[in-house]
Design a protein around this motif. Structure first.
Motif, PDB file in Angstrom:
ATOM      1  N   PHE A   1       0.825  -1.081   0.186  1.00  0.00           N
ATOM      2  CA  PHE A   1      -0.211  -0.268   0.142  1.00  0.00           C
ATOM      3  C   PHE A   1       0.559   1.013  -0.263  1.00  0.00           C
ATOM      4  O   PHE A   1       0.641   1.994  -1.322  1.00  0.00           O
ATOM      5  N   SER A   2       2.014   1.365   0.621  1.00  0.00           N
ATOM      6  CA  SER A   2       2.831   2.548   1.543  1.00  0.00           C
ATOM      7  C   SER A   2       3.583   2.202  -0.390  1.00  0.00           C
ATOM      8  O   SER A   2       3.525   4.101  -0.712  1.00  0.00           O
ATOM      9  N   SER A   3       3.675   1.164  -0.978  1.00  0.00           N
ATOM     10  CA  SER A   3       4.814   1.695  -2.236  1.00  0.00           C
ATOM     11  C   SER A   3       4.209   2.213  -3.331  1.00  0.00           C
ATOM     12  O   SER A   3       4.187   2.781  -4.190  1.00  0.00           O
ATOM     13  N   THR A   4       3.388   1.749  -3.553  1.00  0.00           N
ATOM     14  CA  THR A   4       2.264   2.810  -3.761  1.00  0.00           C
ATOM     15  C   THR A   4       1.479   3.337  -4.170  1.00  0.00           C
ATOM     16  O   THR A   4       1.209   4.480  -5.579  1.00  0.00           O
ATOM     17  N   LEU A   5       1.620   3.936  -2.641  1.00  0.00           N
ATOM     18  CA  LEU A   5       1.760   5.379  -2.813  1.00  0.00           C
ATOM     19  C   LEU A   5       1.977   6.780  -2.886  1.00  0.00           C
ATOM     20  O   LEU A   5       2.024   7.798  -3.437  1.00  0.00           O
ATOM     21  N   PHE A   6       3.607   6.445  -2.874  1.00  0.00           N
ATOM     22  CA  PHE A   6       4.924   6.509  -3.183  1.00  0.00           C
ATOM     23  C   PHE A   6       4.451   6.992  -4.968  1.00  0.00           C
ATOM     24  O   PHE A   6       4.962   7.878  -5.620  1.00  0.00           O
ATOM     25  N   MET A   7       3.953   6.354  -5.581  1.00  0.00           N
ATOM     26  CA  MET A   7       4.075   5.881  -7.040  1.00  0.00           C
ATOM     27  C   MET A   7       2.850   6.218  -8.079  1.00  0.00           C
ATOM     28  O   MET A   7       3.369   7.924  -8.473  1.00  0.00           O
TER      29      MET A   7
END
Length: 165
Positions: A105-111
């Motif tokens: 979830f966090s990496s998707t948010l960064f992308m």
């Protein structure tokens, strides 16, 4: 023990479903010409792919472990080693799946938001740690009781402080 296994199996099934869907709906979309993900060469995408795969595998493993608990024969000797070991392993794999789901979830948010909304991204990512910490905190006493009943001698056992009775 059956109720715990059933509840944890439902949670693991939901995580498996979400992670399977997330693997095929790539964050940021695909290139129209090549069909490759737009964020293919970013660190955030690599973190997303690895954490999504780990969450999927660990939650599927958790489902199988809890299913084996539900279909156990429940003989007396099973309660001494087999079932506590399965419960500990199931809780651990469920914890790993929750933690890696939050990483995905966090990496998707960064992308998605990129570095232009750093304050928002960091805040939401920090808040995403709350479910992981809550799971660890809420399951700690149960895990401690299972370990104390299964792996320690009776000298260290305090019956008034345990959940298992």
């Amino acid at each position: 023990m059956k109720e715990t296994a059933s509840s944890c199996m439902v949670v693991a099934t939901l995580i498996t479903t979400m992670m399977f869907a997330a693997a095929f709906t790539v964050p940021g979309g695909n290139d129209q010409d090549t069909g490759m993900p737009l964020h293919l060469h970013t660190k955030s995408f690599l973190i997303f792919v690895i954490s999504d795969a780990l969450a999927l595998v660990s939650s599927a493993t958790s489902i199988l472990i809890f299913l084996s608990m539900l279909t156990s024969r429940y003989a007396e000797e099973d309660f001494l080693s087999s079932l506590p070991n399965k419960l500990l392993t199931g809780l651990l794999t469920l914890f790993i799946s929750i933690a890696t789901m939050m990483m995905a979830f966090s990496s998707t948010l960064f992308m998605t938001l990129g570095y232009s909304y750093t304050w928002t991204t960091v805040t939401i990512t920090t808040v995403a740690c709350v479910p992981v910490l809550m799971y660890a905190f809420l399951q700690f006493r149960l895990v401690a009781d299972i370990i104390s009943h299964s792996y320690t001698t009776s000298i260290f056992f305090h019956p008034r402080n345990c959940l298992l009775g």
